[in-house]
Each structure stands twice: as structure tokens, then as C-alpha cells.
Scaffold this motif. Structure first.
Motif, mmCIF file in Angstrom:
data_model
loop_
_atom_site.group_PDB
_atom_site.id
_atom_site.type_symbol
_atom_site.label_atom_id
_atom_site.label_comp_id
_atom_site.label_asym_id
_atom_site.label_seq_id
_atom_site.Cartn_x
_atom_site.Cartn_y
_atom_site.Cartn_z
ATOM 1 N N TRP A 27 57.285 54.971 53.649
ATOM 2 C CA TRP A 27 58.481 54.739 54.470
ATOM 3 C C TRP A 27 58.584 55.707 55.633
ATOM 4 O O TRP A 27 59.321 55.478 56.590
ATOM 5 C CB TRP A 27 59.758 54.767 53.619
ATOM 6 C CG TRP A 27 60.172 56.133 53.151
ATOM 7 C CD1 TRP A 27 59.855 56.728 51.960
ATOM 8 C CD2 TRP A 27 60.970 57.093 53.862
ATOM 9 N NE1 TRP A 27 60.396 57.987 51.888
ATOM 10 C CE2 TRP A 27 61.098 58.236 53.045
ATOM 11 C CE3 TRP A 27 61.595 57.090 55.102
ATOM 12 C CZ2 TRP A 27 61.811 59.367 53.431
ATOM 13 C CZ3 TRP A 27 62.311 58.235 55.493
ATOM 14 C CH2 TRP A 27 62.409 59.346 54.657
ATOM 15 N N GLU A 28 57.810 56.806 55.611
ATOM 16 C CA GLU A 28 57.857 57.806 56.674
ATOM 17 C C GLU A 28 56.906 57.497 57.836
ATOM 18 O O GLU A 28 56.894 58.211 58.834
ATOM 19 C CB GLU A 28 57.516 59.188 56.101
ATOM 20 C CG GLU A 28 58.490 59.659 55.054
ATOM 21 C CD GLU A 28 58.045 60.920 54.353
ATOM 22 O OE1 GLU A 28 58.931 61.694 53.950
ATOM 23 O OE2 GLU A 28 56.831 61.161 54.197
ATOM 24 N N ILE A 58 68.684 62.404 53.317
ATOM 25 C CA ILE A 58 67.362 62.686 53.880
ATOM 26 C C ILE A 58 66.631 63.805 53.144
ATOM 27 O O ILE A 58 65.430 63.714 52.902
ATOM 28 C CB ILE A 58 67.430 62.966 55.406
ATOM 29 C CG1 ILE A 58 66.030 63.050 56.020
ATOM 30 C CG2 ILE A 58 68.222 64.234 55.705
ATOM 31 C CD1 ILE A 58 65.263 61.773 56.007
ATOM 32 N N ASN A 59 67.322 64.880 52.772
ATOM 33 C CA ASN A 59 66.635 65.978 52.086
ATOM 34 C C ASN A 59 66.055 65.536 50.752
ATOM 35 O O ASN A 59 64.976 65.975 50.363
ATOM 36 C CB ASN A 59 67.572 67.165 51.906
ATOM 37 C CG ASN A 59 67.870 67.865 53.216
ATOM 38 O OD1 ASN A 59 67.170 67.684 54.199
ATOM 39 N ND2 ASN A 59 68.923 68.647 53.239
ATOM 40 N N ALA A 60 66.750 64.660 50.041
ATOM 41 C CA ALA A 60 66.221 64.138 48.777
ATOM 42 C C ALA A 60 65.058 63.191 49.039
ATOM 43 O O ALA A 60 64.055 63.207 48.321
ATOM 44 C CB ALA A 60 67.315 63.434 47.990
ATOM 45 N N PRO A 115 48.838 59.102 56.366
ATOM 46 C CA PRO A 115 49.345 58.551 55.107
ATOM 47 C C PRO A 115 48.555 59.108 53.925
ATOM 48 O O PRO A 115 47.348 59.321 54.024
ATOM 49 C CB PRO A 115 49.128 57.047 55.249
ATOM 50 C CG PRO A 115 48.330 56.823 56.471
ATOM 51 C CD PRO A 115 48.288 58.103 57.246
ATOM 52 N N GLY A 116 49.263 59.390 52.839
ATOM 53 C CA GLY A 116 48.622 59.886 51.625
ATOM 54 C C GLY A 116 48.379 61.386 51.610
ATOM 55 O O GLY A 116 48.024 61.946 50.574
ATOM 56 N N HIS A 142 55.957 59.554 61.283
ATOM 57 C CA HIS A 142 56.906 59.411 62.384
ATOM 58 C C HIS A 142 57.282 60.780 62.954
ATOM 59 O O HIS A 142 57.536 61.729 62.198
ATOM 60 C CB HIS A 142 58.152 58.693 61.867
ATOM 61 C CG HIS A 142 59.087 58.263 62.935
ATOM 62 N ND1 HIS A 142 59.927 59.137 63.578
ATOM 63 C CD2 HIS A 142 59.311 57.036 63.473
ATOM 64 C CE1 HIS A 142 60.639 58.478 64.468
ATOM 65 N NE2 HIS A 142 60.276 57.189 64.423
ATOM 66 N N GLY A 143 57.330 60.890 64.281
ATOM 67 C CA GLY A 143 57.648 62.153 64.938
ATOM 68 C C GLY A 143 59.015 62.698 64.570
ATOM 69 O O GLY A 143 59.205 63.909 64.471
#
Length: 143
Positions: free
Chosen positions: A49-50, A22-24, A97-98, A58-59
Motif C-alpha cells: 500500500w506504500e 499513519i504511525n500504526a 517493494p519487499g 511513495h515520496g
């Protein structure tokens, strides 16, 4: 003692060795660490993807960004990772997004056993406050 720059360089190497962690995947840019004021600034690009199914950040990833920003601040001061004991998040606005998310974290108390940290996330495009948190870490290091 490892400096923030050295910590960042080590983390960058770890990202290439463990690209599926996840960190990467968050792909943080480590902007600054002020040892005297115990403050760190990181930036996270919002990636497709987030996003959740309504198209905003995403929360759970907002919480992860806050935890990571606080953890990096603690690790930079203590020269070691310290585990999160508590994380209380306030969601205020959606991440878009972006955009790029700017995380600022600040250690408010460092005791022998615990460390308290506060952090905020802002959208870089408009500067709006998206979320904030308070968190507690178990002190495993030595300053």
C-alpha cells in the motif's frame, strides 16, 4: 523519565488501539536509542500500500518515515512529543517493494526552544542511501 523501551511499549499499545493511524500503518520497529549520542534507529518494512503507481516507495511516505524517525528521537530524549516546525527532504534513490527501510536519526542541536535533527533512510537489502533530511522541532519537553 520515560526510557526509549517504555516509550516503544506505550507506542505499541497505541498501535493496537488506533490501527488506522499513519504511525500504526507504518509498522515501525524501534531498534535502538542512544541517549548519550542522541541517536535513534528504526526499521520500516515496505508494504504494497506504500508504493506509488510505478511500483516504488511513495515520496510522501519517505518524508513521513524521516519525520517519524526524527520525532521518535526527539520524543525519546525529551519524554514528550514535540511538533515539527520544518522538514527538508533530499530524495536520492527509490525505496523498493519487499525491502526494509533503516532510518537513523541524530539530534545535532538541542536548545531551550528548538531542536535540530538529521536523519537518513537506507534500504536494508543493499545498504544504499535512499533519502536524508534536516528537521527542526519545537522544544516542549524537559531533558
Amino acid at each position: 523519565m520515560t526510557s526509549f523501551k517504555n516509550y516503544f511499549e506505550n507506542f505499541q499499545a497505541e498501535k493496537s488501539e488506533q490501527p488506522d493511524r499513519i504511525n500504526a500503518l507504518l509498522d515501525a520497529e524501534y531498534v535502538s536509542f542512544d541517549r548519550e549520542n542522541m541517536t535513534a534507529v528504526l526499521e520500516f518494512p515496505v508494504k504494497t500500500w506504500e508504493l506509488n503507481r510505478v511500483g516504488i516507495l511513495h515520496g510522501g511516505l519517505i518524508s513521513t518515515m524521516l519525520d517519524h524517525a526524527c520525532g521518535v528521537c526527539v520524543a525519546s530524549l525529551m519524554s514528550t512529543w514535540c511538533p515539527t516546525v520544518e522538514l527538508a527532504v533530499k530524495f536520492l534513490r527509490p525505496g523498493q517493494p519487499g525491502d526494509t527501510i533503516v532510518a537513523t536519526s541524530h539530534i545535532t542541536y538541542k536548545g531551550r526552544r528548538i531542536i535540530h535533527v538529521e536523519a537518513t533512510l537506507r534500504g536494508k537489502a543493499k545498504g544504499e542511501l535512499l533519502a536524508s533530511c534536516t528537521s527542526t522541532y519545537l522544544n516542549y519537553g524537559e531533558e
